[in-house]
Scaffold this active site. Structure first.
Site, mmCIF file in Angstrom:
data_model
loop_
_atom_site.group_PDB
_atom_site.id
_atom_site.type_symbol
_atom_site.label_atom_id
_atom_site.label_comp_id
_atom_site.label_asym_id
_atom_site.label_seq_id
_atom_site.Cartn_x
_atom_site.Cartn_y
_atom_site.Cartn_z
ATOM 1 N N CYS A 189 -2.983 0.902 3.674
ATOM 2 C CA CYS A 189 -2.678 1.848 2.591
ATOM 3 C C CYS A 189 -3.069 1.352 1.201
ATOM 4 O O CYS A 189 -4.224 1.464 0.832
ATOM 5 C CB CYS A 189 -1.222 2.269 2.642
ATOM 6 S SG CYS A 189 -1.028 3.867 1.835
ATOM 7 N N HIS B 155 0.515 3.516 7.985
ATOM 8 C CA HIS B 155 1.636 2.573 8.069
ATOM 9 C C HIS B 155 2.173 2.813 9.483
ATOM 10 O O HIS B 155 1.423 2.854 10.400
ATOM 11 C CB HIS B 155 2.744 2.914 7.064
ATOM 12 C CG HIS B 155 2.310 2.968 5.653
ATOM 13 N ND1 HIS B 155 2.351 1.877 4.849
ATOM 14 C CD2 HIS B 155 1.863 3.991 4.898
ATOM 15 C CE1 HIS B 155 1.948 2.227 3.639
ATOM 16 N NE2 HIS B 155 1.642 3.492 3.638
HETATM 17 N N1 GLN Z 1 -0.569 3.659 -4.466
HETATM 18 C C1 GLN Z 1 -1.272 4.189 -3.414
HETATM 19 C C2 GLN Z 1 -1.290 5.687 -3.315
HETATM 20 O O1 GLN Z 1 -0.300 6.364 -3.584
HETATM 21 C C3 GLN Z 1 -0.847 3.539 -2.108
HETATM 22 C C4 GLN Z 1 0.453 4.030 -1.565
HETATM 23 C C5 GLN Z 1 0.928 3.295 -0.365
HETATM 24 O O2 GLN Z 1 0.595 2.134 -0.160
HETATM 25 N N2 GLN Z 1 1.690 3.951 0.447
HETATM 26 O O3 GLN Z 1 -2.305 6.190 -2.992
#
Ligand code: GLN
Length: 260
Positions: A96, A208
């Site tokens: 992510c 995730h």
């Molecule tokens: N900051 C990033 C986004 O919102 C990653 C989010 C996350 O790792 N869940 O795209």
């Protein structure tokens, strides 16, 4: 032979959203169940460059934009060493927020562009706080031909499941290969059907879930690769009973009405 692996965990305090720690636990447990010793090196602002050279497998989880900015300030000091690990075939899983930082750049919802390490030929952009985030369970088909073949054969796996929650949209550059193709869910950007990215033995993914507990074959691929690179020989991992993991995967697939 007593095998040992050092797993590097990028910024566990700042990058560990949506149960990403579970990915680390899976890597450690699946090694332990096979008598492979693991040491975890937590990589953060206090870590010295020379501590990174012993890493055999690298993991980085998700984070919000604010944390990513803090992380990147430190990560750019470690840029050459981390890039060298990946160039030297060290396997890695970036989930992510982490792959956004391993790409060319990430434009957060607000504020300035964050320059990435440039490991993956990808760019990521957040369309702004008013736009919908891409959230939900995902089923995707791995593009096994994009993963460097090793003794551990990934071909029996056709699908992976996970959970995504990101505002940023990722776009693959000309040389980037997708990790998977979306069957249900949004993936990299909700438009082109790609999920994640692969470069050498590094996998980037928006899943995730955490990813590894429901898709233990990916964990075994990473472990096998790490051992083969370290010990320079063919490795065949002892099979484990993955019935519960398979049931967890099926439960998500059933919820989405997909056969896996
Ligand atoms: N900051 C990033 C986004 O919102 C990653 C989010 C996350 O790792 N869940 O795209």
């Amino acid at each position: 032979m007593n095998y040992k692996l050092t797993i590097g965990w990028l910024y566990p305090q700042l990058m560990s959203t949506y149960g990403d720690r579970g990915n680390m636990l899976v890597l450690q447990k699946r090694c332990e169940w096979r008598g492979i010793k693991t040491t975890v090196t937590q990589i953060d602002q206090a870590t010295k460059i020379q501590d990174l050279s012993s890493i055999d497998l690298l993991f980085g989880g998700g984070a919000q934009d604010r944390e990513q900015e803090i992380v990147m300030k430190d990560l750019c000091k470690k840029k050459q060493t981390i890039k060298a690990l990946i160039e030297n075939d060290i396997p890695a899983l970036f989930v992510c927020g982490a792959p956004q930082l391993m790409g060319k750049y990430y434009e957060p919802a607000e504020g300035k562009r964050i320059e990435g390490l440039g490991i993956f030929d990808i760019i990521s952009k957040h369309p702004g706080p008013k736009q919908d985030r891409l959230i939900g369970n995902v089923v995707a088909k791995i593009q096994t031909n994009n993963l460097v073949p090793i003794t551990y054969n990934l071909s029996p796996i056709t699908s992976i499941v996970g959970f995504e929650n990101h505002g940023g949209r990722t776009y693959l550059g000309k040389t980037a290969k997708p990790f998977a193709k979306v069957v249900k869910g949004f993936g990299n950007n909700g438009v082109d059907g790609t999920e994640g990215v692969v470069y050498k033995n590094a996998i980037g993914s928006y899943l995730h879930g955490p990813l590894l507990p429901k898709n233990p074959q990916i964990a075994d691929w990473l472990i096998t690769k790490a051992l083969e690179v370290k010990y320079k020989k063919q490795i065949e991992l002892k099979p484990l009973d993955d019935l519960l993991e398979e049931k967890a995967k099926q439960a998500i697939a059933n919820r989405l009405g997909v056969r896996v």
